[in-house]
Scaffold this motif. Sequence first.
Motif, short mmCIF file in Angstrom:
data_model
loop_
_atom_site.label_atom_id
_atom_site.label_comp_id
_atom_site.label_asym_id
_atom_site.label_seq_id
_atom_site.Cartn_x
_atom_site.Cartn_y
_atom_site.Cartn_z
N VAL A 1 49.54 80.55 9.70
CA VAL A 1 49.98 81.80 10.34
C VAL A 1 48.81 82.32 11.17
CG1 VAL A 1 50.82 84.15 9.99
CG2 VAL A 1 51.56 82.32 8.44
N HIS A 2 49.07 82.57 12.43
CA HIS A 2 48.00 82.95 13.37
C HIS A 2 48.37 84.26 14.05
CE1 HIS A 2 46.32 82.89 17.57
NE2 HIS A 2 45.22 82.65 16.90
N ALA A 3 47.39 85.17 14.14
CA ALA A 3 47.58 86.42 14.89
C ALA A 3 46.29 86.72 15.64
CB ALA A 3 47.94 87.56 13.95
N HIS A 4 46.43 86.95 16.93
CA HIS A 4 45.26 87.19 17.80
C HIS A 4 45.45 88.51 18.54
CE1 HIS A 4 42.79 86.76 21.47
NE2 HIS A 4 42.02 86.01 20.72
N GLN A 5 44.52 89.46 18.33
CA GLN A 5 44.56 90.76 19.00
C GLN A 5 45.89 91.47 18.74
OE1 GLN A 5 41.69 91.38 19.80
NE2 GLN A 5 40.78 89.42 20.29
N VAL A 6 46.33 91.44 17.49
CA VAL A 6 47.55 92.12 17.08
C VAL A 6 47.23 93.33 16.20
CG1 VAL A 6 49.69 91.88 15.74
CG2 VAL A 6 48.94 90.01 17.23
N LEU A 7 46.38 93.13 15.20
CA LEU A 7 46.09 94.19 14.23
C LEU A 7 45.47 95.41 14.90
CD1 LEU A 7 44.56 92.09 11.31
CD2 LEU A 7 46.95 92.65 11.74
N THR A 8 44.72 95.18 15.97
CA THR A 8 44.05 96.29 16.65
C THR A 8 45.03 97.31 17.22
OG1 THR A 8 42.24 96.76 18.20
CG2 THR A 8 43.92 95.20 18.94
N HIS A 9 46.29 96.91 17.38
CA HIS A 9 47.30 97.80 17.95
C HIS A 9 48.17 98.47 16.88
CE1 HIS A 9 46.39 96.60 22.04
NE2 HIS A 9 46.40 95.34 21.64
N LEU A 10 47.86 98.24 15.60
CA LEU A 10 48.72 98.70 14.52
C LEU A 10 48.10 99.85 13.74
CD1 LEU A 10 49.88 95.25 13.10
CD2 LEU A 10 50.98 96.64 14.85
N SER A 11 48.95 100.74 13.23
CA SER A 11 48.46 101.85 12.42
C SER A 11 48.17 101.42 10.98
CB SER A 11 49.48 102.99 12.42
OG SER A 11 50.73 102.54 11.89
N ASP A 12 48.76 100.32 10.53
CA ASP A 12 48.55 99.83 9.16
C ASP A 12 48.17 98.35 9.20
OD1 ASP A 12 48.50 99.39 6.42
OD2 ASP A 12 50.69 99.40 6.20
N PRO A 13 46.96 98.04 9.62
CA PRO A 13 46.58 96.62 9.72
C PRO A 13 46.57 95.89 8.39
CG PRO A 13 44.69 98.06 10.13
CD PRO A 13 45.89 98.94 10.11
N ALA A 14 46.20 96.57 7.31
CA ALA A 14 46.19 95.91 6.00
C ALA A 14 47.61 95.53 5.59
CB ALA A 14 45.56 96.81 4.95
N GLY A 15 48.58 96.40 5.86
CA GLY A 15 49.96 96.06 5.57
C GLY A 15 50.45 94.87 6.37
N ALA A 16 49.99 94.77 7.61
CA ALA A 16 50.35 93.63 8.45
C ALA A 16 49.74 92.34 7.90
CB ALA A 16 49.88 93.87 9.88
N VAL A 17 48.50 92.41 7.44
CA VAL A 17 47.87 91.21 6.85
C VAL A 17 48.65 90.78 5.62
CG1 VAL A 17 45.80 90.30 5.72
CG2 VAL A 17 45.58 91.74 7.76
N ARG A 18 49.08 91.73 4.80
CA ARG A 18 49.87 91.40 3.61
C ARG A 18 51.13 90.62 4.00
NH1 ARG A 18 50.60 96.23 2.15
NH2 ARG A 18 48.58 96.38 1.09
N GLU A 19 51.76 91.05 5.09
CA GLU A 19 52.97 90.37 5.56
C GLU A 19 52.65 88.97 6.08
OE1 GLU A 19 57.17 90.30 6.96
OE2 GLU A 19 55.99 90.91 5.23
N LEU A 20 51.55 88.80 6.78
CA LEU A 20 51.17 87.49 7.29
C LEU A 20 50.86 86.53 6.15
CD1 LEU A 20 48.85 88.63 10.24
CD2 LEU A 20 51.25 87.95 10.36
N VAL A 21 50.16 87.03 5.13
CA VAL A 21 49.82 86.20 3.97
C VAL A 21 51.09 85.82 3.21
CG1 VAL A 21 48.64 86.19 1.74
CG2 VAL A 21 47.49 87.12 3.76
N ARG A 22 52.04 86.74 3.13
CA ARG A 22 53.30 86.46 2.43
C ARG A 22 54.01 85.24 2.99
NH1 ARG A 22 58.41 86.87 3.54
NH2 ARG A 22 58.15 87.96 5.53
N MET A 23 53.96 85.08 4.30
CA MET A 23 54.71 83.99 4.95
C MET A 23 53.98 82.66 4.92
SD MET A 23 56.31 86.00 8.21
CE MET A 23 54.69 86.55 8.75
N CYS A 24 52.74 82.66 4.45
CA CYS A 24 51.93 81.43 4.43
C CYS A 24 52.15 80.68 3.12
CB CYS A 24 50.46 81.80 4.61
SG CYS A 24 49.37 80.36 4.73
#
Length: 273
Positions: A112-135
């Motif tokens: 799972v790859h994300a580039h320059q995505v978290l910087t635009h989010l209000s909840d980056p830790a929640g987004a990481v949790r979602e990315l890890v879930r799908m791996c």
Amino acid sequence: MASYAPGHAASQTKHHEWRTAENSAAHLLPHLDTLARTKPNLKLLDVGAGSGTISAGLAAHIPHGTVLATDISDDILTRAAAHATSLGITNISFQRASLPNLPFPDGTFDVVHAHQVLTHLSDPAGAVRELVRMCAPGGVVALREVDMHMWCFWPAVDALQKFQGLMADVLVANGGQDEAGRRLVSYALAAGVERKQVEAGFGTWCYSAPEDRKAWGGSMIERLKTSQMRSKGIELGIVTEEGVGEMIKAWEQWIENDEATLGIMNGEVIIKK
């Protein structure tokens, strides 16, 4: 992320299309090659793929695997698909989808790859949790994010320094993160990842060759003339019309100056599932 505040106008995406797997995902490539040796039919998810120039490069690295590139804009995904077709890359598909609720079951992807995505989010830790879930177990999550306070200009013109501040301030005003690059490990730990699973580092972009200065500087000039960054900055009192004019002039001079360079630091993390 229901919307992307900077938008997908040419002024925003032009410099995105300078990015490749080699200059923007080098931290992932060794892991990708290692995984592909034991599982050639890797499944890779690229979240927030934009124009797809990195996605296409990743697909080329796993010719027997598949890449699914997602973004929130149908228009930008159409552009990404055309780019892949122009390169003859066929092991890639495209789907509209948005963090933080991606429509894929747990463990669907090997990478799972994300580039320059978290910087635009209000909840980056929640987004990481979602990315890890799908791996899937044994796979990796690869993240790379800019740090808006780690830019290095030459010549060190005051108007360019102010432009950097404008970008950071508008990003935060839009609900984003101006220090995402330095905080990737923190986001991973807040998402429930164990520290022993995390490899952290930093990588740079350098804009110095004439064609690179033209691509970057030209895109920044267009943003100053027409983008949401300009209107938001003026609305919030971060910059004036006169200040915008000074920044445009400074970028024009920077593009034409053969001594000019710009270095940008990016935080990089590999999370081993």
